[in-house]
Design a protein around this motif. Sequence first.
Motif, mmCIF file in Angstrom:
data_model
loop_
_atom_site.group_PDB
_atom_site.id
_atom_site.type_symbol
_atom_site.label_atom_id
_atom_site.label_comp_id
_atom_site.label_asym_id
_atom_site.label_seq_id
_atom_site.Cartn_x
_atom_site.Cartn_y
_atom_site.Cartn_z
ATOM 1 N N HIS A 29 31.176 -35.098 0.228
ATOM 2 C CA HIS A 29 31.804 -35.856 -0.853
ATOM 3 C C HIS A 29 31.285 -37.287 -0.834
ATOM 4 C CE1 HIS A 29 34.543 -32.618 -1.798
ATOM 5 N NE2 HIS A 29 34.780 -32.481 -0.506
ATOM 6 N N GLU A 31 31.412 -40.972 -0.679
ATOM 7 C CA GLU A 31 32.429 -41.905 -0.177
ATOM 8 C C GLU A 31 32.247 -43.307 -0.749
ATOM 9 O OE1 GLU A 31 32.347 -41.447 4.128
ATOM 10 O OE2 GLU A 31 33.984 -40.001 3.939
ATOM 11 N N SER A 53 30.406 -37.905 3.013
ATOM 12 C CA SER A 53 31.345 -37.596 4.086
ATOM 13 C C SER A 53 30.727 -36.768 5.205
ATOM 14 C CB SER A 53 32.564 -36.855 3.522
ATOM 15 O OG SER A 53 32.142 -35.662 2.882
ATOM 16 N N GLU A 54 29.579 -36.175 4.941
ATOM 17 C CA GLU A 54 28.859 -35.409 5.959
ATOM 18 C C GLU A 54 27.372 -35.487 5.680
ATOM 19 O OE1 GLU A 54 28.864 -30.821 5.120
ATOM 20 O OE2 GLU A 54 30.894 -31.569 4.838
ATOM 21 N N LYS A 86 24.149 -39.157 6.762
ATOM 22 C CA LYS A 86 25.109 -39.126 5.664
ATOM 23 C C LYS A 86 24.685 -40.033 4.506
ATOM 24 C CE LYS A 86 29.037 -38.359 8.746
ATOM 25 N NZ LYS A 86 30.342 -38.896 9.162
ATOM 26 N N SER A 109 24.599 -30.343 1.411
ATOM 27 C CA SER A 109 24.992 -30.822 2.734
ATOM 28 C C SER A 109 24.269 -30.019 3.804
ATOM 29 C CB SER A 109 26.514 -30.730 2.911
ATOM 30 O OG SER A 109 26.946 -29.407 2.785
#
Length: 124
Positions: A29, A31, A53-54, A86, A109
């Motif tokens: 996601h 951020e 987020s990752e 990230k 991701s």
Amino acid sequence: MAFTRTRLFTLATLFAAVTASGSAFAHAHLEHQYPAADAAVAAAPQAITLNFSEGVEANFSGLTLTGPQQIAVKTGPAKRNEKDEKQLIVPVEEALKPGDYQVDWHVVSVDGHKTKGKYRFSVK
């Protein structure tokens, strides 16, 4: 009574498995980003920086930058920050003129999940 205990145990086990594996279904996601969403920047950015987020796979990620009058802006290939998996960095290969811009991004991701989104910013 044994049937009820067995059923409760099964439900509890199922619940624990779903709860514990929640991170396995995670997606990257967005951020924060630069330029920030809805920001009005004085100096045109030389790159779009997206923080997730990752970790993301740069080879399968990127963005489209659209400027005033819906004209596409030339960007370079997406690269992942060498020190932060990230963070995705996309160089802007044209000088941005004053106006409104839209960033349409898509990432994969490190666990293979796809995510996409968009946001706007403006150059004064």
